[in-house]
Design a protein around this motif. Structure first.
Motif, PDB file in Angstrom:
ATOM      1  N   HIS A   1      -1.938 -21.949 -38.172  1.00  0.00           N
ATOM      2  CA  HIS A   1      -2.950 -21.462 -37.215  1.00  0.00           C
ATOM      3  C   HIS A   1      -2.889 -22.328 -35.958  1.00  0.00           C
ATOM      4  O   HIS A   1      -2.734 -23.542 -36.053  1.00  0.00           O
ATOM      5  CB  HIS A   1      -4.333 -21.580 -37.863  1.00  0.00           C
TER       6      HIS A   1
ATOM      7  N   CYS B   1      -3.691 -16.070 -34.870  1.00  0.00           N
ATOM      8  CA  CYS B   1      -5.103 -15.947 -34.485  1.00  0.00           C
ATOM      9  C   CYS B   1      -5.167 -15.321 -33.087  1.00  0.00           C
ATOM     10  O   CYS B   1      -4.918 -15.990 -32.086  1.00  0.00           O
ATOM     11  CB  CYS B   1      -5.793 -17.308 -34.504  1.00  0.00           C
TER      12      CYS B   1
ATOM     13  N   THR C   1      -7.447 -17.193 -30.557  1.00  0.00           N
ATOM     14  CA  THR C   1      -6.941 -18.456 -30.023  1.00  0.00           C
ATOM     15  C   THR C   1      -5.753 -18.235 -29.093  1.00  0.00           C
ATOM     16  O   THR C   1      -5.662 -18.874 -28.036  1.00  0.00           O
ATOM     17  CB  THR C   1      -6.545 -19.424 -31.157  1.00  0.00           C
TER      18      THR C   1
ATOM     19  N   HIS D   1      -5.741 -13.141 -37.653  1.00  0.00           N
ATOM     20  CA  HIS D   1      -7.183 -13.185 -37.389  1.00  0.00           C
ATOM     21  C   HIS D   1      -7.413 -12.309 -36.158  1.00  0.00           C
ATOM     22  O   HIS D   1      -6.767 -12.533 -35.139  1.00  0.00           O
ATOM     23  CB  HIS D   1      -7.628 -14.600 -37.002  1.00  0.00           C
TER      24      HIS D   1
ATOM     25  N   ASP E   1     -12.431 -12.566 -37.817  1.00  0.00           N
ATOM     26  CA  ASP E   1     -12.399 -14.022 -37.648  1.00  0.00           C
ATOM     27  C   ASP E   1     -13.843 -14.447 -37.416  1.00  0.00           C
ATOM     28  O   ASP E   1     -14.747 -13.896 -38.037  1.00  0.00           O
ATOM     29  CB  ASP E   1     -11.454 -14.355 -36.479  1.00  0.00           C
TER      30      ASP E   1
HETATM   31 MN   LIG Z   1      -8.634 -18.009 -36.090  1.00  0.00          MN
END
Ligand SMILES: [Mn+2]
Length: 344
Positions: free
Chosen positions: A199, A238, A241, A267, A309
């Protein structure tokens, strides 16, 4: 074009049977569990006792026990769900690994044993991150749509924080720590038939609290996958992010890594703004084109799964966010149904 991937729901830090029933009601393929510490009363209550096979003393856990993992997977499957992945070991399992502190070799040995037990228990993905001081936000309840509470980050404030780990950790030192870790655990992952899924550092800035953040860019991830070169190594992609990095990197990175079959799962959340200042929001608003994300997955015949998420805190919601997660998950299921039925 038939849908190639699954929608799951995630991030349980503890579980009760009612939550598994709730997930079944959402119509998802399965669930993910986050950094479970099976020594806690809540997890012991869920998993029950399995003497004489389990450890006699649950209070000193430093790795995951085979029987706990089997029991967890079977409990989830009893509700018609898959245990799609476990995301992160408890922080105290590998805190010394992250900073290269004395004792890291013992933690790495335990991590390898955890990987082997995951494989024996039929759990195929372990998510991980390499940020010693974790996720940062400078607001935790900013009013968003309809006064739902969301988190936000502003580097103007965060850069004033004191060192979190006693001194400055430069980028080169963090890469050394990372290489030391990943090259020692990947052989165990391969032997176990388990994939590690990295991640990004959230937020993806260059440093926080004196500690360099190395998983904060496309180049950083290319380097991580070069150092940790194995079919059993990939990404927890993610979307939030990556979106926080700004520009089109979220789409570019997804194309690149899905095309290389490196994405283990995603995510999915949305954001407004990007580094140095951003706020989370509902999945159906914000700067990231979620439809475009799902189309990239579909076009590349992605065979993994997506989960929600962080979600906004909605009125009368629970700490886990049953309402917020039901909204996000239903939205994702709806988009996937549309992709499944029409030419894209
Ligand atoms: Mn995440």
């Amino acid at each position: 074009m038939p849908l190639t991937f699954r929608v799951a729901v995630g991030q349980f830090k503890e579980l009760i049977p009612d939550d598994l029933a709730f997930c079944s009601q959402l119509g998802v393929s399965g669930i993910t569990v986050n950094r479970p510490d099976f020594s806690t009363p809540s997890w012991r209550n869920f998993l029950g006792k399995h003497y004489p096979y389990g450890p006699a003393d649950f209070t000193k856990s430093s790795k995951w026990d085979f029987m706990d993992l089997v029991n967890l997977r079977r409990r989830v499957e009893d509700f018609g769900l898959r245990l799609e992945s476990i995301e992160n070991v408890p922080y105290h399992f590998y805190d010394k690994v992250l900073t290269g502190a004395p004792g890291r070799d013992e933690q790495i040995d335990n991590y390898c044993e955890t990987l082997l037990n995951l494989g024996r228990a039929g759990i195929r993905i372990l998510g991980y991150h390499f940020a010693p001081n974790l996720v940062w936000r400078t607001s935790t309840a900013r009013p968003a749509r309809g006064r739902a509470g969301v988190t936000a980050f502003d580097m103007d404030e965060a850069h004033l924080a004191p060192n979190t780990h006693g001194r400055v950790f430069e980028e080169a030192e963090m890469w050394e720590n990372y290489e030391y870790f990943i090259t020692r655990v990947l052989p165990a992952a391969q032997e176990a038939g388990v994939s590690l899924a990295l991640h990004p550092d959230d937020p993806p800035v260059s440093a926080l609290g004196g500690v360099a953040r190395i998983m904060n860019s496309l180049d950083g991830f290319r380097k991580a996958l070069r150092i940790g070169s194995s079919p059993n190594h990939g990404l927890t992609f993610c979307v939030g992010t990556w979106g926080q990095m700004g520009g089109s990197v979220v789409y570019d990175a997804l194309e690149e890594f899905v095309g290389q079959d490196r994405v283990k799962y995603l995510h999915v959340r949305n954001i407004k703004g990007s580094v140095p200042s951003f706020a989370e929001c509902f999945v159906d608003e914000g700067d990231i084109d979620i439809v475009r994300i799902l189309k990239i997955l579909q076009r590349n015949s992605f065979g993994g799964f997506v989960i929600d998420d962080h979600v906004p805190q909605m009125t009368h919601d629970t700490p886990w966010g049953h309402r917020g997660r039901a909204f996000s998950t239903g939205y994702l299921r709806g988009l996937c149904r549309a992709l499944d039925s029409h030419e894209t």
